[in-house]
Design a protein around this motif. Sequence first.
Motif, short mmCIF file in Angstrom:
data_model
loop_
_atom_site.label_atom_id
_atom_site.label_comp_id
_atom_site.label_asym_id
_atom_site.label_seq_id
_atom_site.Cartn_x
_atom_site.Cartn_y
_atom_site.Cartn_z
N TYR A 45 0.84 -1.20 0.00
CA TYR A 45 0.00 0.00 0.00
C TYR A 45 0.87 1.25 0.00
O TYR A 45 2.00 1.25 0.48
CB TYR A 45 -0.89 0.03 1.25
CG TYR A 45 -1.90 -1.08 1.33
CD1 TYR A 45 -3.19 -0.92 0.85
CD2 TYR A 45 -1.56 -2.31 1.90
CE1 TYR A 45 -4.13 -1.94 0.94
CE2 TYR A 45 -2.49 -3.34 1.99
CZ TYR A 45 -3.77 -3.16 1.51
OH TYR A 45 -4.67 -4.18 1.60
N GLU A 46 0.32 2.34 -0.49
CA GLU A 46 0.94 3.66 -0.38
C GLU A 46 0.18 4.42 0.70
O GLU A 46 -1.02 4.68 0.56
CB GLU A 46 0.86 4.42 -1.70
CG GLU A 46 1.42 5.82 -1.62
CD GLU A 46 1.16 6.63 -2.89
OE1 GLU A 46 1.19 7.87 -2.81
OE2 GLU A 46 0.90 6.02 -3.94
N LEU A 47 0.87 4.75 1.78
CA LEU A 47 0.22 5.41 2.92
C LEU A 47 0.35 6.92 2.79
O LEU A 47 1.42 7.45 2.43
CB LEU A 47 0.86 4.97 4.23
CG LEU A 47 0.26 5.56 5.51
CD1 LEU A 47 -1.15 5.04 5.74
CD2 LEU A 47 1.15 5.27 6.71
N ARG A 48 -0.74 7.63 3.10
CA ARG A 48 -0.77 9.09 3.03
C ARG A 48 -1.42 9.63 4.30
O ARG A 48 -2.59 9.32 4.59
CB ARG A 48 -1.57 9.51 1.80
CG ARG A 48 -1.63 10.99 1.54
CD ARG A 48 -2.62 11.30 0.42
NE ARG A 48 -2.24 10.66 -0.85
CZ ARG A 48 -3.04 10.63 -1.92
NH1 ARG A 48 -4.25 11.19 -1.86
NH2 ARG A 48 -2.63 10.05 -3.03
N LEU A 49 -0.68 10.38 5.11
CA LEU A 49 -1.24 11.02 6.30
C LEU A 49 -1.77 12.40 5.92
O LEU A 49 -1.05 13.21 5.34
CB LEU A 49 -0.19 11.17 7.39
CG LEU A 49 0.21 9.90 8.16
CD1 LEU A 49 1.21 10.25 9.25
CD2 LEU A 49 -1.01 9.22 8.76
N CYS A 50 -3.03 12.65 6.26
CA CYS A 50 -3.70 13.90 5.85
C CYS A 50 -4.23 14.62 7.07
O CYS A 50 -5.01 14.05 7.85
CB CYS A 50 -4.84 13.60 4.88
SG CYS A 50 -4.35 12.67 3.41
N ALA A 65 1.29 15.93 9.53
CA ALA A 65 0.81 15.23 8.34
C ALA A 65 1.45 15.84 7.10
O ALA A 65 1.64 17.07 7.03
CB ALA A 65 -0.71 15.32 8.25
N ASP A 66 1.80 15.01 6.15
CA ASP A 66 2.45 15.49 4.93
C ASP A 66 1.46 16.07 3.93
O ASP A 66 1.86 16.74 2.97
CB ASP A 66 3.21 14.33 4.25
CG ASP A 66 4.39 13.86 5.08
OD1 ASP A 66 4.95 14.69 5.83
OD2 ASP A 66 4.74 12.67 5.00
N GLY A 71 -6.03 15.82 0.66
CA GLY A 71 -5.35 14.62 0.21
C GLY A 71 -6.17 13.35 0.36
O GLY A 71 -5.81 12.30 -0.18
N LEU A 72 -7.29 13.44 1.09
CA LEU A 72 -8.18 12.28 1.18
C LEU A 72 -8.84 11.99 -0.16
O LEU A 72 -9.14 10.84 -0.48
CB LEU A 72 -9.26 12.52 2.24
CG LEU A 72 -8.79 12.77 3.69
CD1 LEU A 72 -10.00 13.06 4.58
CD2 LEU A 72 -8.00 11.59 4.22
#
Length: 333
Positions: A45-50, A65-66, A71-72
């Motif tokens: 998976y590619e994780l994205r903190l928003c 958060a980056d 970004g959701l």
Amino acid sequence: MSSSPGTVAVAVVQDAGISLWELYELSIACTVFGIPHPDLADPWYELRLCGAGGDSGGAGFSLRADHGLDGLVGADTVIVPSVPDAVVEEGQEPPGELVEALREAAASGARMVSLCTGAFALAAAGLLDGRRATAHWQHTRELAARHPKVIVDDSVLYTDDGSVLTSAGATAALDLCLHLVRRDLGAHVAGQLARRLVVPAHRTGGQAQFIEQPVPAGDDDSLGPVLQWATRHLDEPLTVQDLARQARMSPRTFYRRLQEATGTTPLQWLLDQRIARAQSLLESTGLPVDRISEQSGLGSAANLRRHFTRSVGVSPTDYRRAFRPSGPPSRDR
């Protein structure tokens, strides 16, 4: 595996600070989806903190958060680990920016997931209307009261309604995250990941086994003494007539008063208290199940197994194994 399981965007919405309890659920999502396992599936998976911007912190740490909450939108899976305590405890609405981002993400085709009180955010966005959903059992009553269109189920560890999934609190978040891996990458990958996390790939039973069943509190103070008396005599074959006599009421009046005060019937109330007694004995003693059934007023071991499994979701043996793993084996089978 050649195809990617997609991007997982995790919402970080605790602007006023993240408690250690809330961090636990956030870290579960980050651990499951953010640490690659190329020997199990490549790519992972590619994780994205928003987040809403700035740092979120608490208990001596900070988290940045980056990505913003925008970004959701565009992610394959969106996870809301929890909402600020004030949303649940003080009746505040979830942050409007978060609710709008969730609506946009769902409209773009994302799979929507909540962990524990994150369900309040999905519900505020209208994404749980007409759907079965859950949260930590301590908060499900509030969720149902504030969002009557949601079909709230407090007996399960998680729900899966296809494109919308919800979990109970704390470790149930891990159950749901492993379920997502199982859906995306198959049972073998999920099972191997669970082994690395030193947890069962799938837990038996549901959240019902963890719910406390105290004597219900009602507005009718006159029932307090008789209900307390009944809990001290659960090993006896109590009837509605016995309770009514103790309360100095007619059976019909007692039935009506108890139902008004507790929302249930006298016989169901008695059964709930007997199950609670059995749970306590299974947790705290090494008594065989036939003795526990007698002391809780359920008669035979077979009767205890039948009612206990129906109410709690697991057998007395499995319950004892989970809550008293070092105890002696019981004669449940």
